[in-house]
Design an enzyme around this catalytic site. Structure first.
Site, PDB file in Angstrom:
ATOM      1  NE  ARG A  12      -0.652   1.798   3.556  1.00 38.43           N
ATOM      2  CZ  ARG A  12       0.466   2.501   3.746  1.00 38.43           C
ATOM      3  NH1 ARG A  12       1.603   1.907   4.022  1.00 38.43           N
ATOM      4  NH2 ARG A  12       0.440   3.809   3.641  1.00 38.43           N
TER       5      ARG A  12
ATOM      6  NE  ARG B 134      -6.992   0.597  -2.740  1.00 41.37           N
ATOM      7  CZ  ARG B 134      -6.161   1.082  -1.825  1.00 41.37           C
ATOM      8  NH1 ARG B 134      -5.035   0.467  -1.553  1.00 41.37           N
ATOM      9  NH2 ARG B 134      -6.462   2.180  -1.163  1.00 41.37           N
TER      10      ARG B 134
ATOM     11  CD  GLN C 115      -4.414   2.762   6.642  1.00 46.10           C
ATOM     12  OE1 GLN C 115      -5.052   3.255   7.575  1.00 46.10           O
ATOM     13  NE2 GLN C 115      -4.962   2.526   5.462  1.00 46.10           N
TER      14      GLN C 115
ATOM     15  CG  ASP D  18      -3.711   7.535  -2.049  1.00 46.96           C
ATOM     16  OD1 ASP D  18      -3.280   6.406  -2.313  1.00 46.96           O
ATOM     17  OD2 ASP D  18      -3.772   7.998  -0.898  1.00 46.96           O
TER      18      ASP D  18
ATOM     19  CG  ASN E 126      -3.609  11.276   2.186  1.00 49.06           C
ATOM     20  OD1 ASN E 126      -2.967  10.415   1.565  1.00 49.06           O
ATOM     21  ND2 ASN E 126      -3.346  11.583   3.439  1.00 49.06           N
ATOM     22  CE  LYS E 127      -6.097   5.096   3.616  1.00 54.07           C
ATOM     23  NZ  LYS E 127      -6.832   4.010   2.912  1.00 54.07           N
TER      24      LYS E 127
END
Length: 355
Positions: free
Chosen positions: A52, A95, A204, A245, A255-256
């Protein structure tokens, strides 16, 4: 426990027959490397976040599509290209939000299209392998460059907040958002403080960023996501580094999940908020953040994962987006390997030669 920087998150095996990845779903309790060569196993590793982080996904995709192509036992160029395309499309479906996945696969495809005429299939396979190696080597250099630029923004004793994991585990080496810390360590700095958001629901920050920073010898503090505001309010945070990302042409970025909330808090408390973004994550074809496809994941990640027993009532509806979008007006700067882009970002991207 091994220093995370010494662990290669994604490489090709020495015999060039397998993709070797560090299974990040097992960290920090177990360090285990997986050796993959089947299409479904490589796809599963990307989808389930065994590998990841946008840059690491790109490296895995490049090696993965080469491995699958190398297994094709045909000397017919047209058939080889057709099968390569099928492998590319299959891996690309794993993804949707991380642009590095499609970026790396498209880069490999460009080599295929440029080199297929006048070459044999074995010759083309060698050229594709060279490109996959180049993608990994470039990623190490890019991360180090981002780290050097981010380091110049630091001062001794700074408190740094990061969200999710954009460290060495998320790239071929060094990382993006944590790369400035690794450069600081190389420079002999030992008084930085790093605060890691836990990053629900996949943790994470707790499992990976805290693991990285602690094994590197950094003063590391883990906080729940909803503790960021109080931590900022008490003056513990001097600067924020996050990864991404996908970056849109106007500077909006995905992003996350939870990153946009951190950015809003940083704006309120007057804390510099920097995005660490390899140029491969900047997608100028996407004009604004609302056009970025947001991946939604299984509800079990929220209701059951990590718990000894289910922690939500049966049948409850779950909204589980993997990412959110942060508006560009919340961003102090975007650190790329080519330099730091400041608002207005479309103008800065052009000045840095990002196309």
């Amino acid at each position: 426990m091994a220093n995370a920087l010494s662990l290669d998150s994604v490489v090709l095996s020495q015999d060039e027959k397998e993709l070797v990845i560090l299974d990040q779903t097992l960290l920090p309790n177990e360090v285990k490397f997986l050796r993959l060569h089947k299409a479904e196993d490589i796809w599963e590793a990307i989808y389930t976040l065994r590998v990841r982080g946008a840059p690491a996904i790109g490296v895995a995709a490049a090696y993965g599509v080469w491995l699958l192509a190398d297994q094709e036992d045909t000397g017919d160029m047209a058939l080889f290209c057709q099968r390569f395309q099928a492998h590319k499309d299959y891996l690309n479906s794993a993804r949707p939000t991380a642009v590095n996945l499609s970026w790396a696969l498209n880069r490999m495809e460009k080599v295929l299209l440029a080199e297929r005429d006048g070459h044999t299939v074995p010759e083309l396979k060698k050229r594709l392998l060279a490109e996959a190696h180049a993608i990994r080597e470039e990623d190490v250099a890019i991360s180090r460059s981002i780290g050097r630029l981010g380091f110049e923004l630091l001062r001794p004793g700074y408190g740094i907040l990061t969200h999710c994991n954009a460290g060495t585990l998320a790239t071929a080496k060094y990382g993006t958002a944590l790369a400035p810390v690794y450069i600081a360590l190389e420079e002999g700095w030992r008084d930085l403080r790093v605060y890691c958001d836990e990053t629900r629901p996949l943790l994470q920050g707790a499992r990976l960023s805290a693991f990285e920073m602690q094994t590197a010898g950094v003063d590391t503090t883990l906080i729940c996501d909803n503790m960021a505001s109080l931590t900022m309010r008490r003056g513990k945070i001097d600067i924020i580094f996050v990864g991404c990302d996908r970056v849109a042409a106007n500077g909006d970025f995905a992003n996350k999940i939870g990153t946009s909330g951190v950015a809003i808090l940083a704006k309120h408390y007057g804390i510099p908020f920097y995005v660490c973004a390899p140029t491969s994550t900047i997608d100028l074809a996407v004009k604004r953040g609302d056009d970025i496809v947001i991946e939604e994941r299984k509800p079990e990640e929220v209701t059951e994962m990590w718990y000894a027993k289910r922690m939500a009532p049966e049948g409850v509806k779950v909204f589980n987006p993997a990412f959110d979008v942060t508006d560009h007006d919340l961003v102090t700067g975007i650190i790329t390997e080519k330099g730091i882009a400041y608002p207005p970002f479309d103008v800065s991207f052009q000045k840095l030669g990002i196309q």
